[in-house]
Scaffold this motif. Structure first.
Motif, short mmCIF file in Angstrom:
data_model
loop_
_atom_site.label_atom_id
_atom_site.label_comp_id
_atom_site.label_asym_id
_atom_site.label_seq_id
_atom_site.Cartn_x
_atom_site.Cartn_y
_atom_site.Cartn_z
N GLY A 144 -18.48 -21.26 16.06
CA GLY A 144 -17.40 -20.13 16.70
C GLY A 144 -16.75 -20.40 18.15
O GLY A 144 -17.68 -21.27 18.71
N THR A 145 -15.58 -20.04 18.17
CA THR A 145 -15.02 -20.61 19.80
C THR A 145 -14.27 -19.90 20.13
O THR A 145 -13.75 -18.45 20.46
N PHE A 146 -14.26 -19.89 21.67
CA PHE A 146 -13.26 -18.38 22.51
C PHE A 146 -11.72 -19.79 22.52
O PHE A 146 -12.23 -20.31 23.95
N THR A 147 -10.71 -18.98 22.19
CA THR A 147 -9.76 -19.57 22.25
C THR A 147 -8.95 -19.14 22.03
O THR A 147 -8.31 -18.53 20.85
N GLU A 148 -7.89 -18.61 22.63
CA GLU A 148 -7.13 -17.97 22.50
C GLU A 148 -5.33 -18.35 21.71
O GLU A 148 -5.54 -19.64 22.07
N PRO A 149 -5.24 -17.51 21.14
CA PRO A 149 -3.85 -18.14 20.27
C PRO A 149 -2.49 -18.03 21.43
O PRO A 149 -2.66 -16.91 22.54
N GLU A 150 -1.44 -18.54 20.72
CA GLU A 150 -0.16 -18.36 21.57
C GLU A 150 0.15 -17.30 21.69
O GLU A 150 0.67 -16.28 22.56
N ALA A 151 0.16 -16.23 20.41
CA ALA A 151 0.49 -14.75 20.41
C ALA A 151 0.15 -14.16 19.13
O ALA A 151 -0.38 -15.92 18.12
N THR A 152 0.11 -13.18 19.07
CA THR A 152 0.15 -12.83 17.43
C THR A 152 1.30 -10.82 17.42
O THR A 152 1.52 -10.80 18.86
N ILE A 153 1.51 -11.27 16.21
CA ILE A 153 2.77 -10.21 15.95
C ILE A 153 2.00 -9.24 15.22
O ILE A 153 1.49 -9.79 14.14
N ILE A 154 2.20 -7.94 15.35
CA ILE A 154 1.25 -7.18 15.17
C ILE A 154 2.70 -5.75 14.80
O ILE A 154 3.51 -5.60 15.22
N SER A 155 2.44 -5.98 13.20
CA SER A 155 3.25 -5.20 12.73
C SER A 155 2.46 -4.38 11.31
O SER A 155 1.73 -4.65 11.28
N THR A 156 3.79 -3.04 11.13
CA THR A 156 2.67 -1.87 10.47
C THR A 156 3.55 -2.02 9.34
O THR A 156 2.79 -2.05 7.85
N GLY A 157 4.60 -3.55 8.65
CA GLY A 157 5.17 -3.57 7.86
C GLY A 157 4.90 -3.99 6.80
O GLY A 157 4.85 -3.32 5.21
N PHE A 158 3.52 -4.20 6.69
CA PHE A 158 2.53 -5.47 5.57
C PHE A 158 1.57 -4.30 5.19
O PHE A 158 0.56 -4.66 3.94
N PHE A 159 1.49 -2.63 5.95
CA PHE A 159 0.20 -2.43 6.03
C PHE A 159 0.22 -1.25 4.21
O PHE A 159 -0.90 -0.33 4.14
N ILE A 160 1.81 -0.25 4.02
CA ILE A 160 1.76 0.21 3.46
C ILE A 160 1.65 0.00 1.69
O ILE A 160 1.01 0.65 0.98
N THR A 161 0.91 -1.39 1.80
CA THR A 161 0.08 -1.69 0.35
C THR A 161 -0.81 -1.78 0.37
O THR A 161 -1.30 -2.15 -1.05
N LEU A 162 -0.99 -1.66 1.34
CA LEU A 162 -2.85 -2.52 1.35
C LEU A 162 -3.74 -0.92 0.63
O LEU A 162 -3.20 0.21 0.63
N PRO A 163 -4.49 -1.78 0.53
CA PRO A 163 -5.63 -0.25 -0.35
C PRO A 163 -6.31 0.18 0.32
O PRO A 163 -6.42 0.02 1.70
N GLN A 164 -6.02 1.32 0.06
CA GLN A 164 -7.40 2.72 0.91
C GLN A 164 -8.53 1.98 1.71
O GLN A 164 -8.53 2.14 3.26
N GLN A 165 -9.23 0.84 1.38
CA GLN A 165 -10.20 0.46 1.79
C GLN A 165 -10.05 0.25 3.34
O GLN A 165 -10.65 -0.58 4.30
N GLU A 166 -8.65 -0.62 2.80
CA GLU A 166 -8.49 -1.66 4.07
C GLU A 166 -8.18 -0.89 4.83
O GLU A 166 -8.37 -1.27 6.13
N LEU A 167 -7.60 0.38 5.10
CA LEU A 167 -6.47 0.74 6.12
C LEU A 167 -7.82 1.81 7.01
O LEU A 167 -8.12 1.73 8.07
N LEU A 168 -8.94 1.59 6.04
CA LEU A 168 -10.25 2.55 7.20
C LEU A 168 -11.30 1.77 7.66
O LEU A 168 -11.30 2.01 8.43
N SER A 169 -10.85 0.72 7.02
CA SER A 169 -11.80 -1.15 7.81
C SER A 169 -11.25 -0.87 9.27
O SER A 169 -11.85 -0.88 9.65
#
Length: 356
Positions: A144-169
């Motif tokens: 691996g490397t230490f390399t920052e991305p330009e940006a991260t876009i964080i949204s909860t819009g995609f989370f509502i369809t996640l399985p329960q395990q993914e949310l808890l993870s």
């Protein structure tokens, strides 16, 4: 820390603005087979930049965060004529952002990256902080490397369809950040539910922002993990060992579940070595047992687990294992040199706490 953190549910609009700010370079979108089906169509409707992008699709799952998939990304970029001025948008969970981040960091000695995490775990962990990596020869994130991305876009819009395990993870990483912060933050998370049908994506976004800021403050002070950033390894030394053992058993477990179990072991060690409060330990262990269950081990597994822990790249002293531990919630001690016998004792107590 130069990485931009954008907290919004208007993802397409955010992508277009970021690409425009970069001078509208050629765009590549990395997805796995799942996000190609469930998320990419949404982005194509929302983002002009996405509609003109070259899409690269890889296999899904932790077992595919490997050299084969990495070469698929490299070859796709090469065949399409990508340059170091191009931008790759990683759309997916931690596997995609880790793999895409590493591919971008090494192709032409560095492409620009925008992360769009589609899982809670990806949003609070892998997509933030600039660590990239793939698994190699049975060990997690060995390359691996230490390399920052330009940006991260964080949204909860995609989370509502996640399985329960993914949310808890993903929530396990949020709990880790809270342990590093203070008791108020920890209690806030222990009293919030990501369990269906109680889970509410809208109320989760401010909690995510709060815990991500914990990580970003640490990374800003110590990007290359020379000291303070090692605090973020809390729970991961044992968690990664649990993951490696699960992979060897051919029964992979979610990263966040492994971290949740690893946090319990770390707090046990913290109590044994630093006097971490037993009431907090028991409350936390109860929460993990009730929501995540237990990782099934017995004393016969200890030698294999210790082998994985000894191989951890954070170790510096032969025969000892370096842990990040807590004297109390928010009171972090890094590089706690620990003997194999101390780890075995902690695993014994972990099994008792988790009812194994």
């Amino acid at each position: 820390m130069t990485q931009k953190l954008v907290f919004t549910n208007l993802v397409g609009e955010a992508i277009d603005k970021l690409v425009d700010d970069l001078g509208n370079p050629p765009v590549y979108i990395l997805v796995d087979v799942n996000t190609a089906k469930c998320v990419l169509p949404v982005l194509l409707e929302q983002s002009v930049s996405a509609t003109r992008a070259k899409v690269i699709t890889v296999k899904a799952g932790e077992v595919n965060k490997n050299l084969d998939n990495l070469q698929t990304v490299w070859k796709s970029l090469q065949d399409a004529g990508a340059t170091r001025n191009s931008v790759i948008i990683n759309v997916g969970g931690g596997v995609v952002t880790d793999l895409g981040g590493f591919a971008a960091a090494t192709f032409k000695r560095g492409m620009k990256v925008i992360n769009v995490p589609t899982t809670l775990l990806g949003a609070v962990d892998a997509s933030v902080g600039g660590k990239t990596g793939i698994n190699f020869n049975g060990y997690k994130n060995e390359l691996g490397t230490f390399t920052e991305p330009e940006a991260t876009i964080i949204s909860t819009g995609f989370f509502i369809t996640l399985p329960q395990q993914e949310l808890l993870s993903g929530y396990a990483e949020m709990l880790k950040h809270a342990l590093l912060e203070n008791r108020d933050e920890l209690n806030r998370l222990l009293n919030y539910s990501v369990v269906y049908p109680i889970f509410n994506a809208d109320t989760l976004l401010p909690l995510i922002e709060s815990t991500v800021q914990v990580k970003s403050r640490i990374v800003e002070q110590d990007f290359r993990e020379a000291g303070l950033r090692k605090a973020l390894n809390l729970g991961h030394t044992v968690g990664h060992a649990f993951e490696s053992l699960a992979l060897k058993r051919k029964s992979p477990i979610a990263h966040g579940y492994a971290v949740a179990q690893g946090l319990v072991v770390a707090l046990v060690l913290s109590h044994l070595k630093l006097g971490f409060p037993s009431d907090v330990l028991h409350t936390f262990a109860h929460y993990i047992r009730e929501n995540y269950g237990a990782f099934d081990i017995d004393c016969d597994d200890y030698p294999e687990l210790l082998k994985y822990m000894h191989a951890d790249k954070k170790n510096t002293q032969e025969g000892l294992i370096a842990f990040t531990l807590l004297a109390d919630v928010g009171d972090v001690k890094t590089d706690c040199q620990t003997t194999p016998d101390e780890v075995k004792s902690a695993l014994d107590i972990y099994r008792d706490l988790m009812g194994i």
